[in-house]
Scaffold this motif. Structure first.
Motif, mmCIF file in Angstrom:
data_model
loop_
_atom_site.group_PDB
_atom_site.id
_atom_site.type_symbol
_atom_site.label_atom_id
_atom_site.label_comp_id
_atom_site.label_asym_id
_atom_site.label_seq_id
_atom_site.Cartn_x
_atom_site.Cartn_y
_atom_site.Cartn_z
ATOM 1 N N ILE A 91 -57.358 -33.528 52.764
ATOM 2 C CA ILE A 91 -56.581 -33.531 51.528
ATOM 3 C C ILE A 91 -56.232 -32.106 51.111
ATOM 4 C CG2 ILE A 91 -56.687 -33.992 49.044
ATOM 5 C CD1 ILE A 91 -56.119 -36.462 50.715
ATOM 6 N N ILE A 92 -57.205 -31.199 51.180
ATOM 7 C CA ILE A 92 -56.948 -29.817 50.803
ATOM 8 C C ILE A 92 -55.951 -29.171 51.761
ATOM 9 C CG2 ILE A 92 -57.978 -27.511 50.640
ATOM 10 C CD1 ILE A 92 -60.460 -28.818 49.432
ATOM 11 N N GLU A 93 -56.115 -29.422 53.057
ATOM 12 C CA GLU A 93 -55.162 -28.873 54.020
ATOM 13 C C GLU A 93 -53.758 -29.414 53.755
ATOM 14 O OE1 GLU A 93 -55.528 -26.446 56.275
ATOM 15 O OE2 GLU A 93 -57.487 -26.260 55.319
ATOM 16 N N ARG A 94 -53.673 -30.694 53.472
ATOM 17 C CA ARG A 94 -52.363 -31.303 53.193
ATOM 18 C C ARG A 94 -51.753 -30.679 51.943
ATOM 19 N NH1 ARG A 94 -51.201 -37.748 53.769
ATOM 20 N NH2 ARG A 94 -48.967 -37.693 53.317
ATOM 21 N N SER A 95 -52.589 -30.430 50.945
ATOM 22 C CA SER A 95 -52.102 -29.825 49.704
ATOM 23 C C SER A 95 -51.629 -28.402 49.943
ATOM 24 C CB SER A 95 -53.218 -29.843 48.647
ATOM 25 O OG SER A 95 -53.590 -31.170 48.318
ATOM 26 N N MET A 96 -52.380 -27.636 50.726
ATOM 27 C CA MET A 96 -52.005 -26.246 50.985
ATOM 28 C C MET A 96 -50.729 -26.149 51.811
ATOM 29 S SD MET A 96 -54.133 -24.565 49.285
ATOM 30 C CE MET A 96 -53.454 -22.991 49.801
ATOM 31 N N ASN A 97 -50.470 -27.148 52.638
ATOM 32 C CA ASN A 97 -49.265 -27.149 53.472
ATOM 33 C C ASN A 97 -48.055 -27.760 52.773
ATOM 34 O OD1 ASN A 97 -50.569 -25.932 55.677
ATOM 35 N ND2 ASN A 97 -51.327 -27.907 56.417
ATOM 36 N N ASP A 98 -48.254 -28.234 51.545
ATOM 37 C CA ASP A 98 -47.189 -28.878 50.780
ATOM 38 C C ASP A 98 -46.382 -27.803 50.049
ATOM 39 O OD1 ASP A 98 -45.541 -30.552 49.351
ATOM 40 O OD2 ASP A 98 -47.122 -31.316 48.024
ATOM 41 N N ILE A 99 -45.453 -27.180 50.749
ATOM 42 C CA ILE A 99 -44.697 -26.058 50.200
ATOM 43 C C ILE A 99 -43.904 -26.472 48.955
ATOM 44 C CG2 ILE A 99 -42.885 -24.373 50.698
ATOM 45 C CD1 ILE A 99 -43.716 -24.486 53.627
ATOM 46 N N GLN A 100 -43.437 -27.702 48.930
ATOM 47 C CA GLN A 100 -42.638 -28.179 47.804
ATOM 48 C C GLN A 100 -43.496 -28.642 46.628
ATOM 49 O OE1 GLN A 100 -40.422 -31.241 49.913
ATOM 50 N NE2 GLN A 100 -38.643 -29.874 50.094
ATOM 51 N N ARG A 101 -44.810 -28.604 46.789
ATOM 52 C CA ARG A 101 -45.743 -29.015 45.731
ATOM 53 C C ARG A 101 -45.453 -30.440 45.259
ATOM 54 N NH1 ARG A 101 -46.802 -23.945 41.585
ATOM 55 N NH2 ARG A 101 -46.932 -22.286 43.146
ATOM 56 N N ARG A 102 -45.298 -31.340 46.192
ATOM 57 C CA ARG A 102 -44.990 -32.721 45.827
ATOM 58 C C ARG A 102 -46.216 -33.470 45.328
ATOM 59 N NH1 ARG A 102 -42.570 -35.001 51.211
ATOM 60 N NH2 ARG A 102 -44.534 -34.045 51.879
ATOM 61 N N GLY A 103 -47.414 -33.014 45.725
ATOM 62 C CA GLY A 103 -48.621 -33.717 45.330
ATOM 63 C C GLY A 103 -48.794 -35.012 46.089
ATOM 64 N N CYS A 104 -49.551 -35.913 45.517
ATOM 65 C CA CYS A 104 -49.808 -37.220 46.127
ATOM 66 C C CYS A 104 -48.833 -38.240 45.550
ATOM 67 C CB CYS A 104 -51.248 -37.649 45.842
ATOM 68 S SG CYS A 104 -51.634 -39.351 46.331
ATOM 69 N N MET A 105 -48.162 -38.972 46.408
ATOM 70 C CA MET A 105 -47.181 -39.941 45.920
ATOM 71 C C MET A 105 -47.833 -40.984 45.025
ATOM 72 S SD MET A 105 -44.375 -42.182 48.009
ATOM 73 C CE MET A 105 -43.186 -43.192 47.135
ATOM 74 N N MET A 106 -49.053 -41.402 45.368
ATOM 75 C CA MET A 106 -49.728 -42.406 44.561
ATOM 76 C C MET A 106 -50.084 -41.866 43.177
ATOM 77 S SD MET A 106 -50.037 -45.434 45.679
ATOM 78 C CE MET A 106 -49.616 -46.293 47.190
ATOM 79 N N VAL A 107 -50.586 -40.640 43.124
ATOM 80 C CA VAL A 107 -50.918 -40.033 41.836
ATOM 81 C C VAL A 107 -49.649 -39.813 41.017
ATOM 82 C CG1 VAL A 107 -51.910 -38.018 40.703
ATOM 83 C CG2 VAL A 107 -52.998 -38.947 42.752
ATOM 84 N N ASN A 108 -48.592 -39.334 41.661
ATOM 85 C CA ASN A 108 -47.317 -39.168 40.963
ATOM 86 C C ASN A 108 -46.831 -40.495 40.392
ATOM 87 O OD1 ASN A 108 -47.530 -36.579 41.930
ATOM 88 N ND2 ASN A 108 -45.899 -36.778 43.448
ATOM 89 N N SER A 109 -46.979 -41.539 41.175
ATOM 90 C CA SER A 109 -46.528 -42.867 40.742
ATOM 91 C C SER A 109 -47.355 -43.372 39.575
ATOM 92 C CB SER A 109 -46.613 -43.853 41.909
ATOM 93 O OG SER A 109 -45.786 -43.441 42.982
ATOM 94 N N ALA A 110 -48.644 -43.063 39.602
ATOM 95 C CA ALA A 110 -49.511 -43.492 38.503
ATOM 96 C C ALA A 110 -49.071 -42.876 37.183
ATOM 97 C CB ALA A 110 -50.955 -43.097 38.811
ATOM 98 N N LEU A 111 -48.526 -41.662 37.255
ATOM 99 C CA LEU A 111 -48.109 -40.957 36.047
ATOM 100 C C LEU A 111 -46.683 -41.295 35.627
ATOM 101 C CD1 LEU A 111 -49.575 -37.431 36.896
ATOM 102 C CD2 LEU A 111 -50.558 -39.180 35.402
ATOM 103 N N GLU A 112 -45.816 -41.599 36.601
ATOM 104 C CA GLU A 112 -44.403 -41.788 36.285
ATOM 105 C C GLU A 112 -43.982 -43.240 36.191
ATOM 106 O OE1 GLU A 112 -39.951 -40.453 37.840
ATOM 107 O OE2 GLU A 112 -41.630 -40.513 39.248
ATOM 108 N N ALA A 113 -44.090 -43.956 37.286
ATOM 109 C CA ALA A 113 -43.498 -45.295 37.341
ATOM 110 C C ALA A 113 -44.446 -46.409 36.936
ATOM 111 C CB ALA A 113 -42.966 -45.560 38.750
ATOM 112 N N ALA A 114 -45.701 -46.294 37.321
ATOM 113 C CA ALA A 114 -46.634 -47.405 37.135
ATOM 114 C C ALA A 114 -46.775 -47.879 35.690
ATOM 115 C CB ALA A 114 -48.006 -47.027 37.704
ATOM 116 N N PRO A 115 -46.817 -46.976 34.701
ATOM 117 C CA PRO A 115 -46.968 -47.456 33.323
ATOM 118 C C PRO A 115 -45.850 -48.376 32.859
ATOM 119 C CG PRO A 115 -47.469 -45.116 33.461
ATOM 120 C CD PRO A 115 -46.853 -45.512 34.777
ATOM 121 N N HIS A 116 -44.691 -48.322 33.523
ATOM 122 C CA HIS A 116 -43.538 -49.127 33.099
ATOM 123 C C HIS A 116 -43.219 -50.253 34.080
ATOM 124 C CE1 HIS A 116 -43.101 -45.656 30.510
ATOM 125 N NE2 HIS A 116 -42.962 -44.877 31.569
ATOM 126 N N ASP A 117 -44.038 -50.399 35.116
ATOM 127 C CA ASP A 117 -43.754 -51.381 36.159
ATOM 128 C C ASP A 117 -45.067 -52.022 36.597
ATOM 129 O OD1 ASP A 117 -43.211 -52.764 38.524
ATOM 130 O OD2 ASP A 117 -41.696 -51.323 39.176
#
Length: 213
Positions: A91-117
């Motif tokens: 996970i840390i290696e994946r995060s360090m290699n994420d140049i665009q700082r996208r983060g985790c799609m699941m965590v992003n979804s929990a914050l953005e889409a999931a509360p409304h869907d």
């Protein structure tokens, strides 16, 4: 008679994941998806429905192909304590290699889409449950074989590790510094060891990290 699809569903869902992951659900347009997936608008609607339905399908595909594959691989090849640590190493290696700082799609979804869907929320809940159960299985097995301390209940440790996972993924977007991410993980691993390593990572961790720097 329905015509067979002229595309591989897994491949186009991978493309949709990358599109949603980069821009987020709200900012991603259907034109973005059509261009990224390389299929016609008619094919997209016929195969997946509207944008929200496609998003749910992409989330489920991501959960199975990314998180699911990692858990199966680690549990089948490593001892329980090592499986937990290697999970976070990756996970840390994946995060360090994420140049665009996208983060985790699941965590992003929990914050953005999931509360409304509710359907998206169910997929995120499934991810959180699977992650917690992975940690729980490893902790229970490690406590049985003596490689993980029994000072704390296994369910509590599994919930702690879930919190560490989410914390690392969020921090990696805001402040992607290896030392910071490792410092979040280090006390949790020390707790698993009951202080046996005095707060240091077990040998497997520095060997792998140093080889990838």
């Amino acid at each position: 008679m329905a015509r067979p699809r002229e595309f591989d569903e897994g491949n186009v869902l991978d493309a949709a994941i990358q599109c949603f992951w980069k821009k987020g659900f709200e900012a991603t347009s259907m034109r973005d998806l059509i261009d990224c997936m390389g299929i016609t608008g008619a094919s997209l609607y016929n195969a997946f429905g509207d944008k929200r339905a496609l998003y749910r399908k992409a989330l489920a595909h991501y959960l199975k192909s990314s998180f699911g594959e990692r858990v199966v691989r680690l549990e089948s090849t490593l001892a329980p304590r090592q499986a937990i640590e290697m999970f976070f190493v990756e996970i840390i290696e994946r995060s360090m290699n994420d140049i665009q700082r996208r983060g985790c799609m699941m965590v992003n979804s929990a914050l953005e889409a999931a509360p409304h869907d509710p359907d998206a929320q169910a997929i995120v809940d499934d991810f959180l449950t699977r992650a917690e159960h992975f940690f729980l299985r490893c902790v229970e097995a490690g406590q049985r074989d003596g490689t993980i301390s029994c000072a704390q209940p296994a369910p509590d440790l599994s919930c702690l590790l879930l919190g560490v996972l989410l914390g690392i993924r969020v921090l990696a977007r805001a402040k992607p510094q290896r030392a910071l991410l490792e410092s979040v993980l280090r006390p949790a691993l020390a707790l698993l060891d009951g202080g046996a390593h005095q707060g240091n990572f077990a040998p497997i961790y520095p060997l792998i990290v140093e080889s990838q720097r």
